[in-house]
Design an enzyme around this catalytic site. Sequence first.
Site, PDB file in Angstrom:
ATOM      1  N   SER A  48       0.827  -1.201   0.000  1.00 13.45           N
ATOM      2  CA  SER A  48       0.000   0.000   0.000  1.00 13.45           C
ATOM      3  C   SER A  48       0.864   1.255   0.000  1.00 13.45           C
ATOM      4  O   SER A  48       1.635   1.478  -0.917  1.00 13.45           O
ATOM      5  CB  SER A  48      -0.971  -0.028   1.189  1.00 13.45           C
ATOM      6  OG  SER A  48      -1.879   1.031   1.117  1.00 13.45           O
ATOM      7  N   ASP A  73      -5.654   1.969  -4.238  1.00 12.17           N
ATOM      8  CA  ASP A  73      -6.917   1.735  -3.540  1.00 12.17           C
ATOM      9  C   ASP A  73      -7.328   2.954  -2.709  1.00 12.17           C
ATOM     10  O   ASP A  73      -8.442   3.010  -2.212  1.00 12.17           O
ATOM     11  CB  ASP A  73      -6.871   0.464  -2.686  1.00 12.17           C
ATOM     12  CG  ASP A  73      -5.842   0.506  -1.577  1.00 12.17           C
ATOM     13  OD1 ASP A  73      -5.053   1.466  -1.499  1.00 12.17           O
ATOM     14  OD2 ASP A  73      -5.810  -0.449  -0.763  1.00 12.17           O
TER      15      ASP A  73
END
Length: 557
Positions: free
Chosen positions: A142, A301
Amino acid sequence: MQDINARKFLWLTSDVVTDEDKNTIIDMDETQLADCFYRQLAFGTGGLRGEIGMGDDRMNLYTVRHATRGLADYLLSTPLPRKVAIAHDSRIMSQEFAEAAALVLAEQGITALMYPRLEPTPALSFAVRDQGCGAGICITASHNPAKYNGYKVYGADGCQITTEAANAIQQCIAAAPLFVKSTLTFEDAKAQGLIRDLPEDALDRFLQAVEGEQLRPELNQVPLKVVYTPLNGTGLECVTRMLRDCGITDVHVVAEQEHPDGHFPTCPYPNPEIREALALGIRDCKAYQPDLLLATDPDCDRVGIAVPVGDDVRLMTGNEVGILLMDYIAKTRIEKGTMPLKPVVVTTIVSSAMADKVAEHYGIELRRTLTGFKFIGEQIGLLEKAGQKARYLFGFEESYGYLSGTHARDKDAVNASLLICEMARYYKQQGMTLPEAMDSLYQTYGYHFNSLHSYTFEGAKGMTVMGAKMAALRTDSPKTIAGAAVTDVKDYLSQGTGLPAADVLTFCLAGGDKVIIRPSGTEPKIKAYTFTKAQDEAAAKAQEAQLGEWLDALMNG
């Protein structure tokens, strides 16, 4: 804590570990050995995440193969399909880890379906269900710094695995051989059809599903000027295709951050929550004067935004964008006559209390979950099982994660970018910017100010310190915080909260302010969230500053 010398011996005597990797271990000093071997990299609902390197507590080919063998054994013990979708981001070793995972699956007779190039995490979540897979793997860390990588596991529903599934997979990992040998080559597995590329139309269907979430397609005619940065990650293809399909052609991509680069040379901490990550985008805003700056994190995301205001920009927080989208979606669905009966919005316990006010205004049921979008995805699944999927309106978390549709079961920065741009067009037609729209909501509901304070504790020693600090807060709970009396303490680890047990403490204060403290599940940090409310910005921020000083003294002492 493991016997470090015993674990080191296992690695140095293995016939699978290469001589080069053994020499890396031999060259470690005592501190490095302690950090790399004091435990095995923890596998949980977020999968694995850690620094890249040699040892049990590091991301490397051996720990990835070990985890994948456990996942394969778990899958083979269930009636789930023997297919796994795999994606990876731009990080160091991501492609190698993805190929290693695919090969381990192939060795066990499980078909691995791989995106042939970098694609966003939500596209992986979509592909799991689109291709009828039993599980999914996404190699990503991430927004962590470049020295990290990770291994996320998704269930057949496209959602990150539940606690029960994680525990079952962990048991299989514990029973699997530590060093997994391969008898097949990657090329042989592809030739036998055990490793395949995901079909190109799977990505097309993902984008079609995202673009199907438009609420006011008539706004595609409204011009919008955008600066975009994928922060050297995976967002470029999907975000720019989506913008083009929605009629947004005046798009400037930040040149230094356009192409994938796991070293993140211009952005050591590629987190769109922080201003430093957006510095080059902000620079380009001054030259291009856009309506909006979009920044997606490396696995695309999460998305952060900034809006030019005078000679500077205003960075919108995750809570602000979540509240703006919640309000925009609700009023648009009502206007269009598409608001479902008993609509549901899902957010987390650390997201803005302002969401309760907006939900009450529109007659929305607001559900709060633990931190982690997997819990929001789980709520979508529960609605679907009850035959009530249409009730789901929107989900968001304060850390810049949003999802308006059910095409994915994880936060989706492509979907969020679409909605943010549509919302910007809507307010532009009314002569307003997004900051002005947010200020209007503050005038209606009061100024809710939220802040996140992070405290880093790295290595074996850091884990001990974090545990001690959380234990001390439980055994000697503060009676006052920043001069305000503590009126209630909620311990999510031991009290019945209606949510799964979690290492989270909430301190409610006289006057309505609140502090939530928890260890991060993905980084060596303790995170503290502050919640203040006042009639204006200055008063709310003054209250928060006092809470921040108390937290700094607590964590740094």
